[in-house]
Design a protein around this motif. Structure first.
Motif, PDB file in Angstrom:
ATOM      1  N   VAL A  33      -0.221  84.307   0.673  1.00  0.00           N
ATOM      2  CA  VAL A  33      -1.481  84.834   0.145  1.00  0.00           C
ATOM      3  C   VAL A  33      -2.517  83.720   0.138  1.00  0.00           C
ATOM      4  O   VAL A  33      -2.280  82.651  -0.428  1.00  0.00           O
ATOM      5  CB  VAL A  33      -1.301  85.380  -1.299  1.00  0.00           C
ATOM      6  N   ARG A  34      -3.642  83.972   0.787  1.00  0.00           N
ATOM      7  CA  ARG A  34      -4.776  83.035   0.741  1.00  0.00           C
ATOM      8  C   ARG A  34      -5.897  83.732  -0.032  1.00  0.00           C
ATOM      9  O   ARG A  34      -6.425  84.747   0.416  1.00  0.00           O
ATOM     10  CB  ARG A  34      -5.244  82.667   2.151  1.00  0.00           C
ATOM     11  N   PHE A  35      -6.242  83.194  -1.164  1.00  0.00           N
ATOM     12  CA  PHE A  35      -7.219  83.828  -2.064  1.00  0.00           C
ATOM     13  C   PHE A  35      -8.388  82.873  -2.256  1.00  0.00           C
ATOM     14  O   PHE A  35      -8.234  81.824  -2.883  1.00  0.00           O
ATOM     15  CB  PHE A  35      -6.555  84.136  -3.407  1.00  0.00           C
ATOM     16  N   ALA A  36      -9.539  83.206  -1.707  1.00  0.00           N
ATOM     17  CA  ALA A  36     -10.725  82.348  -1.854  1.00  0.00           C
ATOM     18  C   ALA A  36     -11.968  83.141  -1.485  1.00  0.00           C
ATOM     19  O   ALA A  36     -12.065  83.675  -0.370  1.00  0.00           O
ATOM     20  CB  ALA A  36     -10.622  81.104  -0.974  1.00  0.00           C
ATOM     21  N   SER A  37     -12.905  83.227  -2.391  1.00  0.00           N
ATOM     22  CA  SER A  37     -14.144  83.949  -2.123  1.00  0.00           C
ATOM     23  C   SER A  37     -14.993  83.176  -1.118  1.00  0.00           C
ATOM     24  O   SER A  37     -15.173  81.961  -1.239  1.00  0.00           O
ATOM     25  CB  SER A  37     -14.934  84.155  -3.421  1.00  0.00           C
TER      26      SER A  37
END
Length: 351
Positions: A12-16
């Protein structure tokens, strides 16, 4: 305490604001050179913005709710024709579902880029619809290798659809409390998912352009799907799969309408789950917590609003009864299901 728990292998890559960068990194990790990007017409330009620098061999824009078999077959043919070695899905649950349908028969890896709170990207569950009947199953081939979460991609999701999509995620959490394979880890993850959605969805409703609420909602949606993937489909999802396939109802809104009725039905027979849900809502009871949130969000209330015919309740009741999980916390009778569906169709207060 004694249980078996499976955790699905997935990055999972989570970055706005980092969707393009993170997507490129995942395609590089896969070593893919002929990518098929699946995105509906509404996400056509967005897909080109974030995937434009990838080695795209084919852009596929035919996406439909509930993944009709004919639509899936055409996408599979396109993948074979263009010699595709990886799939990228950009969109909501229908888009992810179509990528899964292709992966189911080809084994191609998926990188999912969600733009809603559907949660399909974090599960190994697939679904296909034919002749008014939705068939679902689990297969590790359909689990995306990676998810690229970017809350900025959800900013264009209208507030009403954001609410419905978020309540769909909430339904994953609630159903995971008593689903067939649930365990203490699933319940803990689902409880945190409810808490995150309880915080995030009102922020989204108040300020649709703000990232704080969107990030909370996206985080909660991911947790909801992780719990659901492990715990399996409970009564709520069995009902919604029947309704969606039989009447071609919009997925998120159907879940949003049905959820409070299933919770009110099951909660009295599942006291431990009820306490967990109530605590996550920071409310005296689970039912009160959900209904406070729904009132705060002006949530969808009636299936008839979305095209379900009243004379379809009898047929839907029969189909639901055939799919009720054996370990549902409360015994289910034909009258129970018919009454629940009638109340959801009318938009009656589940309390």
């Amino acid at each position: 305490m004694r249980f078996d728990h499976d955790t699905l292998p997935q990055r999972v890559r989570f970055a706005s604001g980092a969707a393009a960068e993170n997507l490129a990194a995942e395609i590089s990790t896969l070593g893919a050179s002929r990518v098929m990007v699946i995105a509906g017409e509404a996400e056509r330009e967005l897909a080109r913005t974030i995937a434009g620098n990838l080695p795209v061999a084919h852009w596929h824009h035919e996406v439909a709710m509930h993944v009709p078999v004919a639509v899936a077959e055409r996408a599979r043919t396109e993948a074979a024709t263009h010699g595709i070695d990886a799939l990228v899905s950009v969109g909501g649950g229908s888009t992810t579902g179509l990528a899964k349908a292709v992966a189911l028969t080809t084994g191609l890896p998926i990188v999912a880029v969600p733009t809603t709170y559907a949660g399909s990207e974090a599960t190994n569950v697939w679904g296909l619809t034919a002749d008014g009947r939705k068939t679902t199953g689990t297969d590790d081939r359909v689990l995306p290798r990676a998810i690229v979460y970017d809350a900025a991609l959800t900013l264009s999701l209208p507030p009403a659809l954001s609410v419905a999509s978020g309540l769909n995620a909430l339904a994953h959490c609630v159903d995971s409390m008593w689903a067939p394979r649930t365990d203490p880890i699933d319940r803990a993850v689902a409880g945190e998912g409810i808490r995150a959605l309880r915080i995030g969805l009102p922020l989204v409703a108040d300020d649709p352009t703000g990232l704080e609420g969107r990030e909370h909602a996206l985080y909660g949606a991911y947790l909801s799907a992780v719990a659901f993937a492990s715990a399996g489909s409970g009564l709520h999802h069995k009902i919604c799969h029947v309704l969606g396939g039989m009447f071609d109802l919009p997925h998120a809104q159907t879940h949003a309408v049905v959820l409070p009725h299933v919770l009110a039905f099951n909660a009295p027979a599942a006291p431990e789950a009820e306490r967990r849900i109530a605590a996550a809502f920071d409310a005296p009871t689970a039912v009160e917590g959900l209904n406070r949130l729904r009132e705060r969000l002006d949530a969808p209330t009636a299936l008839r609003t979305y095209g379900m015919p009243g004379d379809g309740i009898a047929a839907a009741t029969e189909a639901v009864l055939a799919a009720v999980p054996a370990n549902n916390p409360r015994t289910v009778t034909p009258d129970d299901i018919a009454g629940l569906l009638r109340a959801a169709w009318e938009g009656a207060d589940p309390r």
